[in-house]
Structure formats: structure tokens, C-alpha cells
Design a protein around this motif. Structure first.
Motif, PDB file in Angstrom:
ATOM      1  N   LEU A   1      -6.194  -2.820   3.955  1.00 24.10           N
ATOM      2  CA  LEU A   1      -7.152  -1.712   3.982  1.00 24.10           C
ATOM      3  C   LEU A   1      -7.185  -1.044   5.356  1.00 24.10           C
ATOM      4  CD1 LEU A   1     -10.087  -3.309   1.952  1.00 24.10           C
ATOM      5  CD2 LEU A   1      -8.695  -1.350   1.258  1.00 24.10           C
TER       6      LEU A   1
ATOM      7  N   ARG B   1      -9.749   8.141  -2.489  1.00 23.44           N
ATOM      8  CA  ARG B   1     -10.043   7.030  -3.405  1.00 23.44           C
ATOM      9  C   ARG B   1      -9.099   5.870  -3.067  1.00 23.44           C
ATOM     10  NH1 ARG B   1     -12.365   5.988  -8.399  1.00 23.44           N
ATOM     11  NH2 ARG B   1     -11.297   4.456  -9.716  1.00 23.44           N
ATOM     12  N   VAL B   2      -9.596   4.642  -3.234  1.00 24.06           N
ATOM     13  CA  VAL B   2      -8.775   3.450  -3.015  1.00 24.06           C
ATOM     14  C   VAL B   2      -8.791   2.607  -4.286  1.00 24.06           C
ATOM     15  CG1 VAL B   2      -8.458   1.337  -1.683  1.00 24.06           C
ATOM     16  CG2 VAL B   2      -9.244   3.404  -0.538  1.00 24.06           C
ATOM     17  N   GLU B   3      -7.606   2.260  -4.776  1.00 25.02           N
ATOM     18  CA  GLU B   3      -7.502   1.450  -5.984  1.00 25.02           C
ATOM     19  C   GLU B   3      -6.676   0.205  -5.686  1.00 25.02           C
ATOM     20  OE1 GLU B   3      -5.930   3.660  -9.230  1.00 25.02           O
ATOM     21  OE2 GLU B   3      -7.503   5.193  -9.164  1.00 25.02           O
ATOM     22  N   LEU B   4      -7.188  -0.949  -6.101  1.00 24.50           N
ATOM     23  CA  LEU B   4      -6.484  -2.214  -5.947  1.00 24.50           C
ATOM     24  C   LEU B   4      -5.989  -2.651  -7.322  1.00 24.50           C
ATOM     25  CD1 LEU B   4      -5.688  -4.747  -4.277  1.00 24.50           C
ATOM     26  CD2 LEU B   4      -7.942  -5.688  -4.853  1.00 24.50           C
TER      27      LEU B   4
ATOM     28  N   ARG C   1      -4.811   9.412  -3.042  1.00 24.05           N
ATOM     29  CA  ARG C   1      -5.320   8.075  -3.353  1.00 24.05           C
ATOM     30  C   ARG C   1      -4.501   7.032  -2.605  1.00 24.05           C
ATOM     31  NH1 ARG C   1      -4.694   6.956  -9.369  1.00 24.05           N
ATOM     32  NH2 ARG C   1      -2.689   7.977  -8.951  1.00 24.05           N
TER      33      ARG C   1
ATOM     34  N   LEU D   1     -13.459  -5.050  -0.596  1.00 20.67           N
ATOM     35  CA  LEU D   1     -13.103  -3.735  -1.101  1.00 20.67           C
ATOM     36  C   LEU D   1     -14.327  -2.840  -1.225  1.00 20.67           C
ATOM     37  CD1 LEU D   1     -10.823  -1.943  -2.152  1.00 20.67           C
ATOM     38  CD2 LEU D   1     -11.184  -2.930  -4.430  1.00 20.67           C
ATOM     39  N   SER D   2     -15.431  -3.405  -1.734  1.00 20.46           N
ATOM     40  CA  SER D   2     -16.657  -2.640  -1.888  1.00 20.46           C
ATOM     41  C   SER D   2     -17.201  -2.184  -0.536  1.00 20.46           C
ATOM     42  CB  SER D   2     -17.700  -3.479  -2.629  1.00 20.46           C
ATOM     43  OG  SER D   2     -18.886  -2.751  -2.848  1.00 20.46           O
TER      44      SER D   2
ATOM     45  N   TYR E   1     -15.507  -1.674   2.153  1.00 16.64           N
ATOM     46  CA  TYR E   1     -14.641  -0.610   2.666  1.00 16.64           C
ATOM     47  C   TYR E   1     -15.065   0.739   2.077  1.00 16.64           C
ATOM     48  CZ  TYR E   1     -10.476   2.163   3.649  1.00 16.64           C
ATOM     49  OH  TYR E   1      -9.619   3.154   4.073  1.00 16.64           O
ATOM     50  N   GLY E   2     -15.349   0.750   0.777  1.00 13.30           N
ATOM     51  CA  GLY E   2     -15.765   1.987   0.137  1.00 13.30           C
ATOM     52  C   GLY E   2     -17.062   2.529   0.707  1.00 13.30           C
TER      53      GLY E   2
ATOM     54  N   CYS F   1       0.841  -1.206   0.000  1.00 10.93           N
ATOM     55  CA  CYS F   1       0.000   0.000   0.000  1.00 10.93           C
ATOM     56  C   CYS F   1       0.872   1.249   0.000  1.00 10.93           C
ATOM     57  CB  CYS F   1      -0.917  -0.010   1.231  1.00 10.93           C
ATOM     58  SG  CYS F   1      -1.978   1.459   1.355  1.00 10.93           S
TER      59      CYS F   1
ATOM     60  N   VAL G   1     -13.986   3.155  -4.716  1.00  7.12           N
ATOM     61  CA  VAL G   1     -12.973   2.110  -4.772  1.00  7.12           C
ATOM     62  C   VAL G   1     -13.009   1.463  -6.159  1.00  7.12           C
ATOM     63  CG1 VAL G   1     -13.031   1.622  -2.296  1.00  7.12           C
ATOM     64  CG2 VAL G   1     -14.594   0.414  -3.820  1.00  7.12           C
TER      65      VAL G   1
END
Length: 226
Positions: free
Chosen positions: A47, A56-59, A26, A78-79, A81-82, A20, A89
Motif C-alpha cells: 500500500l 480506488r484501491v482493490e485487493l 485504480r 486496508l480499511s 488506508y482508505g 500492485c 477500498v
């Protein structure tokens, strides 16, 4: 920082590692390894370490080499978390076998965190739904076979080495001997390999009569041309 999890099959492990970093507000998470059982804990840990205040979070899953259906739960993590932090995300970089899994369950590489495109729901009994279910079942079987092969490979390789040393044959000939012995004796290949390996140990068990006869015939054909 990074979080890692062990892959659940035996043999060489390709652990999932999630790094991370932050950049211009971001949080960028880089995943490498396999998205399999246990990967959600690894992603959740990464996370949890995301700094507060990111927009914003991008994987990035470009480095993911393999994914089974359990790996799809990462998208839910991930969803969630957003939704909980009220930030957008996204998961990007899908390719190869992981992309195939997404397509089979109706997701897209462009927006894998969303449900399939809007439109009338597809009846469960429709031909499209049945075909997709059959494809997914076939993929699960393929994954299970792959895991079994990974578990079996070390003992099979050991048996091949024993045959190569005992009969001065090549690796390919040793493989053919094992396979033909399995077919002649109606015994699983891994069980043949286990028996051959065990028989060479000090005070090891003697090969069963049917395996001994099948092995002798296979050696004669592939090594001596009989």
C-alpha cells in the motif's frame, strides 16, 4: 512491484506475495499465498507503494490459499488506508478456507471491510454468539493442529523411509507401523519418528525398551502378517 512475507510455520513455506498495478485510476493489488502472522507488514508495504492520486484501491485475494485469524488484520490495514487517503477500498475474490474464516466472524464476501449487516447488536450471551464463538475456537484448534502437522511431517516422512528400507515394506505399511508403535507404547507419533530416526545415526541412541517392543510387534503384524 511486489512485497512478500514468510509464512510462520516450518516445512514448505507458502509466502504471501502482494503485487500492485494501476489501471484507469485504480490500484489493483493481487495477493498470493497465505494470510497469516506477518501478512499485515507485507500488505502495508504494498500500500505504501501505491501511487498518489488513485481513486480506488482493490485487493484481490483469489490467490490466497489459507488464512488464520491473524490474517483478518489485513482488512483493518486496508480499511485504515482508505480512511487516511479518503479513497474507497475493497477486498474481493474470497473463496475456500479464507471465506470460511470471514463467515465465522460475521463478515461477508460481498463487503468484507464493513461490520456485519446493520441491525440490533447481538448480545454476547445469545445462542448465535455462543455458537459463533465455539466455531471460531474449533477453527483455531484446527489451524494449530495443521501447523503442528506441518512441523512434524519431515521427521515422520524420514522415519517412514527408514522403515521402508529396513523392512522392505511399502510407504503405507511404514505409516501403519509408526502409528501402531505410537499406540502400543502410548507415545506421540512424532516422538516415535524422532526416536526411530535418531537410532539409525552413527552412535545414535538405542530405542527405549517399550518402543523397541512396540515396533517389533507392529512390524510383525504389518509386514510379516503376525
Amino acid at each position: 512491484m511486489s512485497s512478500a512475507a514468510r509464512a510462520p510455520h516450518a516445512g514448505r513455506l507458502d509466502a504471501l506475495v502482494v503485487g500492485c498495478r494501476t489501471e484507469e485510476g485504480r490500484a489493483l493489488l493481487d495477493a498470493h499465498g497465505e494470510l497469516v502472522l506477518g501478512c499485515t507488514d507485507t500488505l502495508a508495504a504494498a500500500l505504501a507503494a501505491v501511487p498518489a492520486g488513485v481513486r480506488r484501491v482493490e485487493l484481490d485475494v483469489t490467490g490466497v490459499s489459507f488464512m488464520d485469524t491473524a490474517g483478518l488484520e489485513c482488512l483493518d490495514v486496508l480499511s485504515e488506508y482508505g480512511r487516511r487517503h479518503r479513497v474507497p477500498v475493497a477486498a474481493r475474490g474470497w473463496r475456500g478456507q479464507p471465506l470460511r474464516i470471514l463467515e465465522l466472524v460475521g463478515l461477508t464476501a460481498e463487503d468484507p471491510l464493513c461490520a456485519p449487516p446493520a441491525g440490533p447488536p447481538v448480545p454476547v450471551a445469545s445462542p448465535v454468539a455462543r455458537e459463533r464463538a465455539e466455531q471460531l475456537h474449533g477453527l483455531r484448534v484446527e489451524i494449530e493442529q495443521l501447523r503442528h502437522a506441518i512441523v512434524s511431517r519431515p521427521v515422520i516422512d524420514q522415519a517412514r523411509g527408514i522403515l521402508m528400507a529396513a523392512h522392505a515394506c511399502s510407504a503405507e505399511q511404514a505409516w501403519d507401523i509408526l502409528r501402531e508403535t505410537s499406540q502400543r507404547s502410548n507415545t506421540k507419533l512424532r516422538e516415535v519418528a524422532v526416536a526411530v530416526t535418531a537410532s539409525t545415526a552413527p552412535d545414535g541412541p538405542v530405542l527405549p525398551v517399550n518402543l523397541r517392543a512396540a515396533l517389533r510387534a507392529a512390524v510383525a503384524r504389518h509386514v510379516h502378517g503376525g
